[in-house]
Design an enzyme around this catalytic site. Sequence first.
Site, mmCIF file in Angstrom:
data_model
loop_
_atom_site.group_PDB
_atom_site.id
_atom_site.type_symbol
_atom_site.label_atom_id
_atom_site.label_comp_id
_atom_site.label_asym_id
_atom_site.label_seq_id
_atom_site.Cartn_x
_atom_site.Cartn_y
_atom_site.Cartn_z
ATOM 1 C CG ASP A 271 36.398 37.520 36.653
ATOM 2 O OD1 ASP A 271 36.726 36.973 35.583
ATOM 3 O OD2 ASP A 271 35.944 36.888 37.629
ATOM 4 C CG MET B 94 25.420 34.480 35.607
ATOM 5 S SD MET B 94 26.006 33.088 34.628
ATOM 6 C CE MET B 94 25.048 31.761 35.352
ATOM 7 N N GLY B 95 28.372 37.078 36.909
ATOM 8 C CA GLY B 95 29.604 37.844 37.114
ATOM 9 C C GLY B 95 30.399 37.383 38.316
ATOM 10 N NE ARG B 96 33.396 32.490 39.172
ATOM 11 C CZ ARG B 96 33.026 31.216 39.331
ATOM 12 N NH1 ARG B 96 32.802 30.732 40.526
ATOM 13 N NH2 ARG B 96 32.890 30.422 38.300
ATOM 14 C CD GLN C 171 23.452 36.739 32.596
ATOM 15 O OE1 GLN C 171 23.962 37.795 32.916
ATOM 16 N NE2 GLN C 171 23.013 35.875 33.479
ATOM 17 C CG ASP D 236 39.584 34.573 38.052
ATOM 18 O OD1 ASP D 236 38.714 33.742 37.698
ATOM 19 O OD2 ASP D 236 39.431 35.338 39.016
ATOM 20 N N GLY E 85 20.295 51.414 30.099
ATOM 21 C CA GLY E 85 19.754 52.609 30.743
ATOM 22 C C GLY E 85 19.069 52.274 32.048
ATOM 23 C CB ALA E 86 19.964 49.906 34.752
ATOM 24 C CB THR F 193 35.406 34.252 31.982
ATOM 25 O OG1 THR F 193 34.345 34.531 32.916
ATOM 26 C CG2 THR F 193 36.455 35.334 32.167
ATOM 27 N NE ARG G 11 32.427 26.118 37.297
ATOM 28 C CZ ARG G 11 32.745 27.273 36.755
ATOM 29 N NH1 ARG G 11 34.002 27.614 36.595
ATOM 30 N NH2 ARG G 11 31.809 28.119 36.376
ATOM 31 C CG ASP H 2 32.261 35.788 35.451
ATOM 32 O OD1 ASP H 2 31.079 35.810 35.074
ATOM 33 O OD2 ASP H 2 32.748 34.861 36.126
ATOM 34 N N GLY I 69 33.924 27.769 33.478
ATOM 35 C CA GLY I 69 32.639 27.966 32.794
ATOM 36 C C GLY I 69 32.843 28.212 31.310
HETATM 37 O O1 F6P Z 1 32.386 32.286 35.612
HETATM 38 C C1 F6P Z 1 31.272 32.235 34.790
HETATM 39 C C2 F6P Z 1 30.033 31.996 35.609
HETATM 40 O O2 F6P Z 1 28.923 31.902 34.727
HETATM 41 C C3 F6P Z 1 29.765 33.017 36.709
HETATM 42 O O3 F6P Z 1 29.207 34.199 36.190
HETATM 43 C C4 F6P Z 1 28.852 32.220 37.599
HETATM 44 O O4 F6P Z 1 28.873 32.707 38.909
HETATM 45 C C5 F6P Z 1 29.449 30.840 37.526
HETATM 46 O O5 F6P Z 1 30.142 30.769 36.292
HETATM 47 C C6 F6P Z 1 28.487 29.705 37.594
HETATM 48 O O6 F6P Z 1 29.230 28.527 37.655
HETATM 49 P P1 F6P Z 1 28.681 27.067 37.339
HETATM 50 O O7 F6P Z 1 28.639 26.918 35.864
HETATM 51 O O8 F6P Z 1 29.684 26.156 37.948
HETATM 52 O O9 F6P Z 1 27.318 26.971 37.950
#
Ligand code: F6P
Length: 323
Positions: free
Chosen positions: A133, A173-175, A255, A106, A189-190, A129, A75, A131, A14
């Site tokens: 992560d 997002m964040g996978r 995002q 990753d 402040g959620a 990324t 991808r 995310d 991404g």
């Molecule tokens: O890894 C970045 C991200 O935006 C994730 O937060 C999300 O789950 C995923 O990519 C979405 O992937 P795609 O662009 O393949 O729909």
Amino acid sequence: MVQMKTIGIVTTGGDAPGMNAAIRAATRVAHSKGLQVIGFERGWEGLITDSCKTLTPRSVGGIIQLGGTMLRTARCPEFKTAEGMQKAVKTLNAHNIGGLVVIGGDGSFKGALELSKYCDTKMAGVPATIDNDVYGTDETIGFDTAVNTAVAEIDKIRDTAISHERIFIVEVMGRERGFLALTVGLTVGAEIILVPEAQCDLSEVVETLKENSRKGKKAGIVVAAEGCGKVSELATDIEAKTGSEVRLTILGYVQRGGSPTARSRLLANLFAEKAVESLYQGQGNHAVGLQNGKITSISLEDSCKGTKKLDTHMLALANMLAT
Ligand code: F6P
């Protein structure tokens, strides 16, 4: 040791804001060392199809402030096959690529590690990324931008939440991970933050919202990581169980886009410099990162094997502050 003459750059997975800044910095650092630079297009696909272009200090001008990636990304399922790998190796050899700067998350690092087993080209992972992560770095390129984008949007949503005395569920997002949700949740402040690493059940969420209402808080923001599951069902359940009006907003791809913040650009510059410098010094497959305020690098293998921990203290703090 044979001195390398050419490095490659690829952005995969991404897109993340700051990838362009990293391409620019890697190209210019490499040129300052007399290295040629080739940019592969559309992620791993560019290595498979030999789609690439020469990058020069001039050709990467005017992109530091742009979101996305000028090299494009994709991808690429074919890259996961033995045939795809062989094609990629052929391309790397044809261009005499001594080192490859892999800018991505990753999944990109895992791809680079796999590719390294088939070729002599050294890999340098640059974590990028939204995310956040990636193991081996406290922060990834693009994370800060995504956090700021989400915060700006949720601040607007709160105006409506307060005016209408509604509960809003906002999915970020964040996978499968909750880094984005946690930082966003804490900084807006959620009232509630839902992350996959600390599943909390519906009854707890409902009880917290009812308690808030008894305390005089008629509005509420629930920030949910996308990895927590179906937020639409959650919204229906919360509405039924609290009797409050509930609305759902899925922030989605806003995002991922937009001009990178100064922080994302800074990391891009520092990571790219470290990646190219390490390749130039002959360092093996590695991933650069930020650890305790310092630019560091660990082996690509360790980065791929490790699992980054969510800061549970931040979650506890967010809950404490949401009273
Ligand atoms: O890894 C970045 C991200 O935006 C994730 O937060 C999300 O789950 C995923 O990519 C979405 O992937 P795609 O662009 O393949 O729909």
